[in-house]
Structures are given as structure tokens and as C-alpha cells.
Design an enzyme around this catalytic site. Structure first.
Site: not given
Ligand SMILES: Cc1cc2nc3c(=O)[nH]c(=O)nc-3n(C[C@H](O)[C@H](O)[C@H](O)COP(=O)(O)OP(=O)(O)OC[C@H]3O[C@@H](n4cnc5c(N)ncnc54)[C@H](O)[C@@H]3O)c2cc1C
Ligand code: HEM
Ligand code: SF4
Ligand code: F3S
Ligand code: FES
Lengths: 129, 123, 232, 582
Positions: D11, D14, D16, D242, D244, D355, D386, D402-403
Site C-alpha cells: 500500500g 500516506g 505506506g 463512519q 460522513h 466514509h 485506515e 485519519s491523516l
Molecule cells: C473523500 C475523502 C476525504 C477525506 N478527507 C479527510 C480529511 O480531510 N482528513 C482526514 O484526516 N482524513 C480524511 N479522509 C480519510 C483518509 O483520507 C483515509 O482514511 C486515508 O487516506 C487512508 O490512507 P491509507 O494510507 O491507509 O490508505 P490509502 O491512501 O487508501 O492507500 C491504500 C493503498 O493500498 C494499496 N492497496 C490496497 N490494496 C492492495 C493490494 N491488494 N495490493 C497492493 N496494494 C494495495 C493501494 O494501491 C493504495 O496505494 C478522507 C477520505 C475520503 C474518502
């Protein structure tokens, strides 16, 4: 100068040639805006093409050092600008050996043309009035 | 050619015309230096060539040349303006339309002057 | 309403060359082309292949040639296109399958301009200060989502794929004009190369294509001007 | 093909990316596997901001941030984790700025901050400006900045590699086995690759695609959660999902809370600011679970808008053109593009949208995945973002947290894995370990007849949206549990229509559907068993919070006959549970 950037990337050899061409196109373009448009207006609006015989050119137009200078300047600019412009076109649509060959051909033609033009404008004796 | 499928806007047309007109004028410059060369080398031949230029076909050609030159010059100016004041790119379409206005305002009377002798029978 | 959707298909395991296929799809005016593609894939032909993720114009997955212009499929609506819609992959990048192109070359160009902050001074305890005006200087070019719509809309890039392309210049601009960065000169050198900014002929297809509304040509010309200013 | 690294990051969102950055900077050989190009990760969609008690605009303290997080999460938050979150938020945000993130600035050049729901001064007194932001593309800038720095640090990316299985040595992850690597499917040509490593991080993001109206990307299918679950690792607090409040009506695309943070209001069909009834002090800036519930109640009481009376308005008109265009440009554009509504002059129709998963793979403070209520770590396996549940969000996540979670725990994961990799040896991977998944994928790819996965996915999404949404009752959730079981059974017969090897998204979507079903199963079962209302888990039949029986985290273990549940105590350090009013 360091051969690598701080990010460890090889720095390109700075030749500045393309920058030069870019600048030259703009400057000569500006010069031509006056010279070429002026030339065209004079030869078409003030005089009529039909009246500009060889005799007239030699006697009237090139009777003045000023006009010879202006015409030669225009020649210089137009050769530089248009050949460099066509070079751009050639470099866009060709690659490899064809590109080198065509570019060289263009340079040679350009120089030849510039010499011919210079001889035409500069070497004719002034008319005896 | 798949590239022809792209529906470019004003900017792409402006560039295509600029390039075509540039090459066209370049071709004419080749010719023109050769004919001017004749002024010194062979006056008789030069005057014969001149008759071609002054003929109706020649005049139409010269008008087209003038149009190409005028367009190229105006659009060239547009490019230079944007090069040195990048903020003006916001108005690149307007600048292009403006150059067409000048093109028409200057070009139409110009074309009339060049072409008039054809029907006025002056030459 | 019914929409005639023509898609340029290519399956490297079956086809020798790309070919057009037509589909009839039910659509609402507010639907986006991505909805149509998804519906074709779900109901008509499961082999239809395209990239998508966010579905709202923020991830940059689904840039493609739609009715002759590069658009994000998830951001262009049916009512903006009419009943006849043609979709093809981006021009100038190798097609892997259907609407999927190989982005490696594109990203290599992005990487070539050193798209990361390089600051020579050790960072302070707290944030580096930057005035709102200095921040605004490069705001526009921070919006890029690397969708490649701009580069693949550029006739200069089609002619010479060695051109670093608008997207890479946009991302260089973002650092060149960031007051916190110290490697602007090195980036300018890279972009002063023959495949750098000079290949831009102010065609503006990039600006029209950019789904983020970035004034790309302006950014490119600002970089050219910076190259000129540091040399002349 | 077999590839070995010391560390693997699955992943490139952010979480990863920051982990990978720490690892690469420490000189650990690291591979990042991602099914999307890194900059396509959904972190890029986050709009509003990232909270850190910098105090740039007004007095603020990380203790206040911690308190708000605990209270926002309805006291289900592990308070030691919330402390880490609030405390380290400050240095991570500063570090991001040093990495180049273009935050908006105050007139004196500091990072600008704005209000966000549930973030208050002095333990709940009044809203505080705590969210650091870059216009309304904060997540985009975080993702870009981290990716840029990964390029700078020379991180090795495997772009468009879909991880399809986890490898363990000496038993399953759930029974004391040690993480040994992953199996990944290269999307470009359908090749399976076996990756060996000492440490594996799961940072695969959320699973919002199990709902029909969602702000989540198509790619958010809970892959990491489901894979861990399949290897005997429990999923924690899955019932807390959640919704939203402000999704674009009918589509679910998010209009950030920043709109309300800047002063946007919510109106019902009578033009009334109905939040006054539900959260008189915080109004529109109450936590999301409350606002979403308030919207549902308004709609239920007939004060919804539109032909079906099923939406309300988000109104930003009074903020003026300058604020709307400078601070909220992206969401303004969303309204224009996706609704054809002009926010400068018209109110925007909105409805709650699925959300964020508060639950996920359980981890300890050091991001190590744990497998039981005693927090026994699974050696070599880490999770962040997440996909993970440390639990800093408890029963309801506050906006921006979350960020913060990604940054703080992504960074921790990188450091933790660095230390682990330095001490550990490379585990042994038996040859042909990838054969079972190869067989699964081949079966899916070549099954001659069966049901279409897309229709099945729609059924799942509707089922979950209708029955495990904002309001829940026992019969609804029972229907969900039964429905998911049925869908799971139908799934064994789905048929992929694309039988090719090159870029076969049809196959992968079918595979992802399997992950969603696993997550849905854990969610529905966890939800029906929690007979109380807490945070985002709101039941009509059990409207009160029940701290006696349910001040505990749910752990759902996969089983043949459906998930089995266990409970784990909540860590409470500073703040005793109190009723939650805003
Ligand atoms: C529209 C929206 C607005 C948001 N606004 C906010 C905000 O203002 N403030 C805040 O704090 N949070 C906000 N959030 C929540 C937050 O953005 C997310 O929870 C957070 O970005 C998740 O990040 P992550 O690094 O966990 O995963 P993600 O950024 O979702 O990345 C997942 C990664 O995993 C990879 N992946 C998934 N499955 C596989 C697999 N099987 N094999 C290989 N790779 C895989 C994908 O390619 C991707 O690179 C928002 C969410 C949404 C949907
Ligand atoms: C009269 C005033 C002129 C002006 C202001 C002008 C300006 C310019 C400019 C700015 C360019 C660069 C375009 C770019 O890089 O995108 C250019 C290109 C060119 N010009 Fe001119 N020019 C003028 C006259 C001429 C003349 C007289 C000729 C031919 C004899 C000519 C031939 C060309 C050619 C061939 C190109 C290259 C076209 C291309 O790259 O697409 N120009 N001109
Ligand atoms: S500049 Fe615009 S069009 Fe180009 S890659 Fe970035 S977002 Fe896409
Ligand atoms: S289309 Fe190409 S030529 Fe320049 S203005 Fe855009 S990069
Ligand atoms: S799907 Fe993300 S930009 Fe279109």
C-alpha cells in the site's frame, strides 16, 4: 561546476544552444516584424510589383547606402529566423541520421543563400548619376 | 494518423497556421533570394520573372504570401508577448482573436491594393 | 437517454491492431463517461479494460481521449458530450490493453526534474516560514495529479516523445518557485536541455486538457523565462 | 518469480509511503507494493486538513487534542494511543512541512489552521483552529509530498502489483506464525511473484466499497484486512463505520467538513439550521456521527428536501466568493461538475455517505499486528493507516484525525520495522507457496459458467447500505448477516468474463469482491452483537451507551460457520468516560 546535482542526478551538459535559438527567434522575429512587413508594404502598397524592374532596383532602391543596409539586415534576419525555424520543424518530425543529414543540408543552404543575397545586395556598383 | 483525431482548440490552430505559414514564407524566401540574385547576374531574366510576379496569378500568389506573412507576424508577436509576460497566457484566445481582427483590418485593404490591377487592367 | 459509445479496443493477446467497437448504453445527462464504461463492463463486455479509482477527478487514473480531447472519464458528463461519444486511449504512450496505457515513460520524465524539495539549510525547530504571497507563487502547479492528460495532448510531444513534457515542467515549476527550495538552478539546467522547455510551442492543448485547471503554458513560460534570465 | 527485500510495504497511501520513507532513509532494503500507482492512492482525496496542536492561530495543547479524540470516539479510544497521536501530530506535521508540503500560511508565514468538527479548546469549551491545511487538497499534498520524498530517498516501488496473499513461517498468523512475505499478482501481465521479507506492513486503506453510497474510491476493498482475517488474525471494531454527513446527493462524493469549518451551514426543507436541535453548542461542527444522525432524523421527520424528501442542503453562499474560491476550490468544483449546482448562489444537496472504517487490523502502539485480547504480536507483521485499528478513533473518528493517524503511525511503523529488520533474519519460504492462490485465481479466471461479479457486488453494497448504515436495528442487522452469508455462498460460483492475462481488471475486481465480503461479514456480525449505541454504531433498539458491558473492543475471528467474537478492554489513562454532549 559539479557534474551531479544535489539529488545525485547527472547534470546536463550546458550548451545553451537551444536557449540561443529560442532567443534569436524572438529577437529576429521582432526585427522582422518591422523589416519584413515594411518591405512587403513598400513593395506592394507604395509601389506596384510591375514597376520594380531590375533597372529601378539598381538605380533607385540600391542607390542609397541606407536602403542597401536595411535590405541586408533584413536578409540576415530572415535567413537566420527562417532557417532556424525550419530547423525546428525538421527536428520535430525527423530522427536519427535523417535528422542530422537534413539539418546539415539546411545549414549549408542557409549559408549559401546568405552569401548569394549578400553578394546581390552589396556588390553591385552604385549607379553613376 | 491518430494525431489528427485530436480536436485542438484555438491554440493548436494558431500553432498549425504559424508553422505552415512559416514554412511557406521560408520557401518563398529561397525563391526570392534567387530572383534578387538575378538583378546583378542576369537583368533580363529578372525582368521576365518580375512579369510573372505582376501577372494575375502572381498577384494572387503575392496576396497569399502577404496573408501568410501578416498572420505569422501577428501570431509571432502574440507568442513573444506571452513569452515575456506569461500572465497574458490567460488571454491567449483573446490575443489570437485580436490578431485576426488586425489581420482583417490591415489585410483586406492590402489585398485590394495588390489585386486591383487585375481588373483595373493597369499592367 | 441512449448513448452511442464507440471505444477503441485492443487486446494484445488477441488483436493485431486496435479496432473500434460500438455499444449502446442507457445514460442520464449527469452521468459521467466513467459510469458508461463501468456499465459496459458490467452488462455488455466484461473484458473492457480501463483504470479508475477515485471516480471524482482526484486520483488521475482515467485520463483518456474522449470525443477528440483528453479528459478524465470520471469528470466529463454525458450532457457535455452529446449522444455520440468516442473513447480512445491517450495518444503517444504505448497501449497495454484497451484504454490502459503504459505510464512508465511518463513517470520517468516526472522523476527526471527532481520533483522533491531540496533545501540546503538544516530545518529549523518549527516550520520554515513562507509568506502567503510566496506560497501563492506556485500554488497552481501544486494541483497536478499526474494524470498525463496534458503531455499526451501536446503535438510537440507526439512529434518528439523525448520532450520532457508539460507535466514534468509543471512539477519542476512547483519547486523552482518555492522559496524554501535551493535547487532551482539545477532544475532550470535540466529544463534548458534540448528536450526541455524549448520544445513547448505554446499550443495550449495541455491547458485545455488539464482536469485540474492548471495554467500549464503559463508555468512553462515562467520556467523558460527563468532560464533566460539566469543566462542572459 | 521470487524477490527478496528486508521489508515490504503493502500500500502506497500516506501510511505506506511514510513507513517506506523511514525504512529507505535507514538503509533497509524495502519494496513498496501497490495495486495503484502510488499517487492514485485514496489519501489524495482527503480534503480538509490534518490536525496538530501547533497553536499557530490560537492557544492550543496536545492534551486538548487528545481529549477531543477520546471524546469524539465515544470513549472507545485507547487513550495511550490517542496520547501518541495528539503528541506526535505536532512533530509529524512540522516534518511534513520540512519535506516540502505547501501548507497555507498565516500572514506571518506560519502554517495556517482552521476549525474542524469536534476539535475544541480547553476540553470542550469552544471550537479551536487546529486543522493544518493546503487549500482543500491537504491529502493530495500529503500524498504527493511523501511520494516525492520517497523518490528522493530511492524507495523501490512495485507499481500495479496486486497483493493476493500473505506468507507466514511456522504456522498461520493467528497461531504464532511469523510473517515471511507476500504473493503479488503483476497486473501488467498476470504473473505471480513471491516476495520474501523479514517485516511486512499492511497499509492498504479502507473498505468503503461495501456500501452503495460512499466517498471511497473503487479500489478501497479492504484487501489488507481480509487477507489478515483469512490468516487467523482478528478484525477489531468492525461495527464502527463512519458515515460522513456531507456526501453529494446520489453519488456520495465527499464535500469536506472544511466547508462547515469555514462556516457553512446545514438547512432542512424549512430553511432551518436544524443542528441547533441536536448540538446547540457545536452546531454544524459536532462530530460526524451526530451530524449524520441529525440529517437522517430530519429526513425521517419529513423535513428532507427534493422529490423524495431525502436530502438536506449544505449552504456556503454567505461565506462570499473569496473564501469559497480560495479555501474551498475543489469542493466548489465538485458541486459544479457532479451536481450542476453553483455553490456561490445555490445551496448544495447532500446526504450522508459511507466514509471511513474506524476498525481494522488490530495493532499495538508500535504498529505491530496483534492477534488476541492480550495484545500478543504477530511477529514481523505490521499495520498502519485506515487498514489498521490502534484504536485512536474508537467508535467515531474526528475529522482530520485519519491523516494524523497515517502520519504518526506510518512513521512509527517505518521506525519499528527498521529496528525489527536490523535484529531479525530472513524467514524461510518454502518453494511453491504461491500455488494455493495461483489455483484460486486460475479457478476464478477459467470457471466456465456462473454469476457476474458486478451484480453480486451491487447486491452486497445495497444490502450493507440499507441494513448496516447510519441507523441499525436487530432485524436489519440479522438480515445483513444472513444476506452476506448468502452472497458469500454465491461468490463461490462467480464467473469472470475476461480470461486474458494482460491487465485483467475483471479478475481482480472479482478477487476484491471476495475481500469485501469478508469485511462485510465481520462488520455485520460485530454490529449485531453490540447491543448498545456508541459513536457511529447507533441502534434504535438500544439507544443508550452501555459502559458496563461494552466499554470494550470487538475482535472478530474468521470461522467456517461465520465469525466468532471476543472482546478486549479499552485502555483508559486520563479521561474517564462521560456522557458525550456537544
Ligand atoms: C473523500 C475523502 C476525504 C477525506 N478527507 C479527510 C480529511 O480531510 N482528513 C482526514 O484526516 N482524513 C480524511 N479522509 C480519510 C483518509 O483520507 C483515509 O482514511 C486515508 O487516506 C487512508 O490512507 P491509507 O494510507 O491507509 O490508505 P490509502 O491512501 O487508501 O492507500 C491504500 C493503498 O493500498 C494499496 N492497496 C490496497 N490494496 C492492495 C493490494 N491488494 N495490493 C497492493 N496494494 C494495495 C493501494 O494501491 C493504495 O496505494 C478522507 C477520505 C475520503 C474518502
Ligand atoms: C514578421 C515577423 C515575424 C515574427 C514576429 C515571427 C515570429 C516567430 C516566432 C516567435 C517564432 C517561434 C515560434 C515558436 O517557437 O513556437 C517563429 C517561428 C518561425 N518563423 Fe517566424 N516570425 C516572423 C517572420 C518570419 C518570416 C519572414 C519567416 C520566413 C521567412 C518566418 C519563418 C518562421 C518559421 C519557419 C518558424 C518555425 C515555425 C515553427 O516552429 O512552428 N518567420 N516566428
Ligand atoms: S498538469 Fe494537469 S493534465 Fe498534466 S498531469 Fe498534471 S493534472 Fe494532469
Ligand atoms: S500543448 Fe505542448 S506545446 Fe506547450 S503549451 Fe502545451 S506543452
Ligand atoms: S477515477 Fe480518479 S481521476 Fe478519474
Amino acid at each position: 561546476m559539479a557534474l551531479y546535482t544535489r539529488a545525485g542526478r547527472a547534470r546536463p551538459q550546458r550548451s545553451g544552444f537551444e536557449l540561443g535559438v529560442w532567443y534569436l527567434m524572438r529577437l529576429s522575429g521582432l526585427a522582422l516584424f518591422v523589416l519584413a512587413l515594411g518591405h512587403f508594404s513598400i513593395t506592394h502598397f507604395i509601389f506596384d510589383p510591375a514597376t520594380q524592374t531590375a533597372q529601378w532596383i539598381v538605380d533607385d532602391r540600391w542607390g542609397s547606402v541606407l536602403w542597401r543596409t536595411v535590405d541586408w539586415l533584413m536578409l540576415t534576419m530572415v535567413v537566420l529566423h527562417s532557417f532556424m525555424g525550419v530547423r525546428t520543424v525538421v527536428q520535430d518530425y525527423t530522427a536519427g541520421g535523417a535528422r542530422t543529414a537534413l539539418t546539415m543540408l539546411l545549414y549549408v543552404t542557409g549559408i549559401a543563400l546568405f552569401l548569394m543575397g549578400t553578394i546581390a545586395v552589396m556588390t553591385l556598383p552604385f549607379p553613376v548619376k | 494518423m491518430r494525431y489528427l483525431q485530436y480536436r485542438g482548440g484555438e491554440g493548436m490552430l494558431a500553432w498549425a497556421f504559424h508553422r505552415i505559414s512559416g514554412v511557406a514564407i521560408w520557401a518563398f524566401v529561397l525563391l526570392h533570394v534567387l530572383d534578387i540574385w538575378l538583378v546583378g547576374a542576369n537583368r533580363g531574366l529578372y525582368d521576365d520573372v518580375l512579369k510573372l510576379y505582376a501577372s494575375p496569378v502572381g498577384r494572387v500568389g503575392e496576396t497569399l504570401l502577404g496573408a501568410a506573412l501578416l498572420y505569422h507576424a501577428l501570431n509571432g508577436l502574440r507568442i513573444i508577448v506571452m513569452d515575456f509576460w506569461p500572465a497574458t497566457t490567460v488571454f491567449h484566445k483573446q490575443l489570437w482573436y485580436a490578431s485576426w481582427v488586425v489581420f482583417v483590418v490591415v489585410g483586406l485593404p492590402g489585398a485590394y491594393i495588390i489585386l486591383r490591377p487585375i481588373w483595373a487592367g493597369v499592367s | 437517454m441512449q448513448v452511442d459509445l464507440r471505444i477503441l479496443r485492443f487486446d494484445p493477446e488477441r488483436d493485431a491492431a486496435p479496432h473500434w467497437e460500438s455499444y449502446r448504453v442507457d445514460a442520464e445527462p449527469m452521468d459521467r463517461v466513467l459510469n458508461l464504461l463501468i456499465s459496459v463492463k458490467a452488462d455488455q463486455d466484461g473484458t473492457l479494460t480501463f483504470r479508475r479509482s477515485c471516480a471524482h477527478g482526484i486520483c488521475g487514473s482515467d485520463a483518456m481521449l474522449i470525443n477528440g480531447r483528453n479528459r478524465l472519464a470520471c469528470k466529463i458528463r454525458v450532457d457535455q458530450l452529446g449522444r455520440k461519444i468516442t473513447v480512445a486511449p491517450l495518444t503517444g504512450l504505448p497501449v497495454m490493453k484497451d484504454l490502459v496505457v503504459d505510464m512508465d515513460g511518463f513517470l520517468a520524465k516526472y522523476r527526471s526534474v527532481m520533483p522533491f524539495l531540496i533545501a540546503d539549510t538544516p530545518p529549523p525547530e518549527r516550520e520554515r516560514r513562507q509568506s502567503p504571497a510566496d506560497r501563492a507563487r506556485y500554488d497552481d502547479t501544486t494541483k497536478c495529479i499526474l494524470c498525463a492528460a496534458c503531455t499526451t495532448a501536446c503535438p510537440s510531444f507526439w512529434a518528439q516523445p523525448s520532450y520532457v513534457g508539460p507535466a514534468a515542467i509543471v512539477n519542476a515549476h512547483r519547486f523552482i518557485f518555492d522559496t524554501r527550495d535551493d535547487a532551482g538552478d539545477e532544475r532550470l539546467e535540466i529544463l534548458a536541455d534540448k528536450d526541455g522547455v524549448w520544445r513547448c510551442r505554446t499550443i495550449f492543448n495541455c491547458v485545455d486538457a488539464c482536469p485540474r485547471g492548471i495554467n500549464i503554458t503559463r508555468a512553462i513560460l515562467e520556467v523558460s523565462r527563468a532560464v533566460v534570465e539566469r543566462t542572459v | 518469480m521470487r524477490i527478496d527485500h528486508d521489508a515490504l510495504v503493502v500500500g502506497a497511501g500516506g501510511a505506506g509511503l511514510w513507513a517506506a520513507l523511514e525504512l529507505a532513509r535507514a538503509g533497509i532494503s524495502t519494496g513498496v507494493l501497490t495495486k495503484l500507482y502510488p499517487t492514485r492512492s485514496h489519501t489524495g482525496a482527503a480534503q480538509g486538513g490534518v490536525c496538530a496542536a501547533l497553536g499557530n492561530q490560537e492557544e492550543d495543547h496536545w492534551e486538548w487534542h487528545m481529549f477531543d479524540t477520546v471524546k469524539g470516539g465515544d470513549y472507545l479510544v485507547d487513550q495511550d494511543a490517542a496520547e501518541v497521536l495528539a503528541h506526535e501530530a505536532i512533530e509529524t506535521v512540522i516534518e511534513l512541512e520540512h519535506m516540502g508540503l505547501p501548507f497555507n500560511r498565516t500572514p506571518d508565514g506560519k502554517i495556517d489552521q482552521r476549525r474542524f468538527g469536534g476539535h475544541t479548546r480547553n476540553f470542550g469549551e469552544a471550537p479551536v483552529k487546529r486543522a493544518c491545511f493546503a487549500a482543500d487538497r491537504t491529502g493530495h499534498m500529503i500524498l504527493q509530498t511523501l511520494y516525492q520524498n520517497c523518490i528522493k530517498a530511492g524507495v523501490h516501488f512495485y507499481d500495479e502489483y496486486h497483493v493476493v496473499d500473505l506468507l507466514f513461517e511456522g504456522g498461520e498468523g493467528g497461531d504464532g506464525g511469523r510473517a515471511a512475505g507476500v504473493v503479488a499478482y503483476r497486473i501488467a501481465d498476470g504473473e505471480l511473484h513471491t516476495f520474501g521479507a523479514k517485516a511486512v506492513l499492511l497499509a492498504t486503506g479502507g473498505n468503503g466499497r461495501m456500501f452503495s453510497i460512499t466517498s471511497n474510491a473503487h479500489s478501497l476493498t479492504g484487501d489488507g484486512m481480509a487477507l489478515a482475517y483469512r490468516h487467523g488474525i482478528p478484525l477489531e471494531d468492525m461495527e464502527f463505520y463512519q458515515f460522513h454527513p456531507t456526501g453529494i446527493y446520489g453519488i456520495g462524493i465527499l464535500l469536506s467538513e472544511a466547508a462547515r469549518g469555514e462556516g457553512g451551514t446545514l438547512l432542512n426543507s424549512e430553511g432551518e439550521r436544524f443542528m441547533a436541535r441536536y448540538a446547540p453548542k457545536a452546531m454544524e461542527l459536532a462530530p460526524r456521527d451526530m451530524v449524520s444522525r441529525a440529517i437522517y432524523l430530519e429526513i425521517r421527520d419529513g423535513r428532507g428536501i427534493g422529490p423524495k424528501k431525502d436530502y438536506v442542503y449544505l449552504d456556503v453562499r454567505h461565506l462570499g466568493r473569496a473564501v469559497i474560491e480560495e479555501k474551498l476550490p475543489d469542493i466548489t468544483e465538485f458541486a459544479r461538475v457532479y451536481l450542476g449546482v453553483e455553490p456561490l448562489t445555490e445551496p448544495v444537496p447532500i446526504q450522508p455517505t459511507a466514509h471511513y472504517a474506524m476498525g481494522g487490523i488490530p495493532t499495538d502502539l508500535r504498529t505491530r499486528v496483534v492477534r488476541d485480547e492480550m495484545n500478543t504480536p504477530v511477529e514481523g507483521l505490521f499495520a498502519a493507516g485506515e487498514a489498521a485499528c490502534v484504536s485512536v478513533h474508537g467508535a467515531n473518528r474526528l475529522g482530520t484525525n485519519s491523516l494524523v493517524d497515517l502520519l504518526v503511525f506510518g512513521r512509527r511503523a517505518g521506525r519499528e520495522m527498521t529496528a525489527y529488520c536490523r535484529a531479525a533474519t530472513l524467514p524461510a519460504i518454502a518453494p511453491a507457496v504461491e500455488e494455493p492462490v495461483r489455483a484460486e485465481l486460475e479457478a476464478l479466471r477459467t470457471r466456465p459458467d456462473g454469476e457476474s461479479p458486478s451484480a453480486l457486488k451491487d447486491d452486497l453494497a445495497t444490502l450493507m447500505m440499507d441494513n448496516v448504515g447510519v441507523f441499525r436495528t436487530a432485524p436489519m442487522m440479522a438480515a445483513a448477516v444472513a444476506g452476506v452469508a448468502q452472497i458469500k455462498e454465491r461468490y463461490t460460483r462467480v464467473r469472470v468474463r475476461d480470461t486474458g492475462r494482460v491487465f485483467n481488471t475483471d479478475l481482480l475486481e472479482a478477487r476484491e469482491l471476495g475481500y469485501l465480503i469478508d469485511c462485510a461479514e465481520a462488520m455485520a456480525t460485530s454490529a449485531i452483537s453490540r447491543t448498545e449505541s456508541r459513536g457511529a454504531h447507533s441502534r434504535d433498539d438500544f439507544p443508550e451507551r452501555d459502559d458496563v458491558n461494552f466499554l470494550a473492543h470487538t475482535l472478530a475471528y474468521r470461522g467456517e460457520a461465520g465469525p466468532s467474537l471476543r472482546y478486549k478492554p479499552v485502555t483508559i489513562t486520563r479521561f474517564e468516560p462521560k456522557p458525550r454532549v456537544y
